[in-house]
Scaffold this motif. Sequence first.
Motif: not given
Length: 637
Positions: A140-144, A118-126, A241-242
């Motif tokens: 990620c940026a698309r959904i915030g 969800k918006k605000g969640d942190r997602v690690c990308i490796y 996401e706005i």
Amino acid sequence: MTYPYQIKTLEDYNRQYKESIENPEKFWANVADNFTWQKKWDKVLDWNFKEPNVKWFSGGKLNITENCLDRHLAKNGDTPAILWESNNPKEQSRKITYKELHFKVVQFANVLKNNGIKKGDRVCIYMGMIPELAIATLSCARIGAVHSVIFGGFSAQAIADRLLDAKSEFIITCDGAFRGAKDIPLKSVIDDALVGNKTIKSVIVYERTQTPVSMIKGRDVWWEDEIKKVEASGNPDCPAEIMDAEDVLFILYTSGSTGKPKGVVHTIAGYMVWTNYTFVNVFQYQPGQIHFCTADVGWITGHSYIIYGPLSAGATSLMFEGVPTYPDAGRLWDIVDKFKVDILYTAPTAIRSLMGCGEEFHKNKNLSSLKVLGSVGEPINEEAWHWFDKNIGKEKCPIVDTWWQTENGGIMISNIAGVTPGIPSYATLPLPGVQPCLVDEMGKEIKGNNVNGNLCIKAPWPGIIRTTYGDHERCRQTYFSAYPDKYFTGDGCLRDEKGNYRITGRVDDVLNVSGHRIGTAEVENAINMHTGVIESAVVGYPHDVKGQGIYAYVIFDENHPNANLSKQDILQTVTRVIGAIAKPDKIQFVPGLPKTRSGKIMRRILRKIAEGETSNLGDTSTLLDPSIVTLIIEGKV
Ligand code: WT7
């Protein structure tokens, strides 16, 4: 796309610079007007460096992916957004147009949602350097959601630390990555990082190398399977996401002078405007051109000049999976020739390593498409500058020497290709919006020209760091407390008689190894974890290719067996704790370290010894035991 804010002449530069300093709000509002906003800002800039608190375009609503994707579709939908070249020269390259990239980002954004992100969640990308890495960040940026990309060279332990610090519950990775002659088993490293971890909810795995992996039930899913589910659902759209202008876009960890890496936080609108503005101006990008940045997306250069800068400008960004020397030292020149690259942005360390490989690798390649060359990451020495200019640019391409930092978001001091003059080994002039100043040890500003000092910046630019994740006080302490009301860069700098800036290197305990920032304290902590190590001190020394090499002085337990084996063990330990990039180039076992009476290690002396100095070591009279210095010199490796 047109760029009304593109500097075309020296007069333009002078005028824009002046305006940006005299009236920054008006200046940046004019630039920001060229972007897609769901709602315009209420206030352009709010700031104080005391807390610090910096807000750009507050009240504004936007989504960066609408600026990087949607807004290009009508006119440039068929323009390639990403060109991709494999590590393996025989594998088919890929071309992804803006239309296709938009489709893929939207699709994968739905995958993220389906996996509970969800918006605000942190997602690690490796991940390795494949287009799906760009797709993952943009989705990620698309959904915030907030992405935190971790470079593929970091170890399981380093990942675990970052996951914890970012309080991240989600990971996107690959089975493996191809990099030169090596395959890196990314998923297996992630699995090691997750042993005992109870907080990670899902790991999305893209198949790249067909390396066997173990998929954990209820946690791990395949990228492709998830895409199929989205396809089957028949709902391919994912509205952007706005977001607030000051919502977090990403966290990127970087080393400093303490043992623990910091999560540098960048927010959406300022970062977008800054990467776009600097991209379009420094490289003088013209629509239709192909921009090739050789950095890895695991570092800020890849974030800003492979993804966000170029894509927000509707440019074509070339992404390369491999390394400059595989299968041979002609790889970059083959790519320039194959894709007819216009702009090549690389690092001094790459230039130096190719420079030593001989003429045959570039002699017969057609490099005539090149118009602009760029350098980043460390000071470029004159020899490398001239080699690059003569052999690659054929003395026809301006070389932009771009100085900036992870904390800056984008380029700060640089010549502007073909507009302001380049000077070998000088970053030259500040970009509009950047107010550099030099200060002495006491924090007093050094005015005038032909002076040396510590480089600070007096006022905020749109891409400035907002905080260090989860610890704002650390941000204040590290960057805004050494000199009140100034951002301190950690770099030493010279301003010449004409006002050009020349970066002389870090003045803190941070090393720059092959353009990568490594904290000496971090390496020491890693070395000290080895059972045989009593104490250690790490310094940098000049290295022909890497710029700086890592020199470790280690007090080793005499009762531990086999010193040679132990050196190997220490290297293994560092590789495990941080990653192979932090492995010392030299290890010297010493009977003691030069310490002051108060117990402080005198690194100045250790640095000199590592540099090969045996006499002029400066004042050693304050040392607790000056004789230790002689013993260290005698045992130098
Ligand atoms: C440090 C920042 C930002 C891109 C990659 C590195 C050094 C960077 C230059 C340059 C001299 C440079 C500085 C700076 N540096 N570019 N053109 N000339 N030095 O990012 O890991 O945040 O490191 O790299 O010492 O402080 P980073």
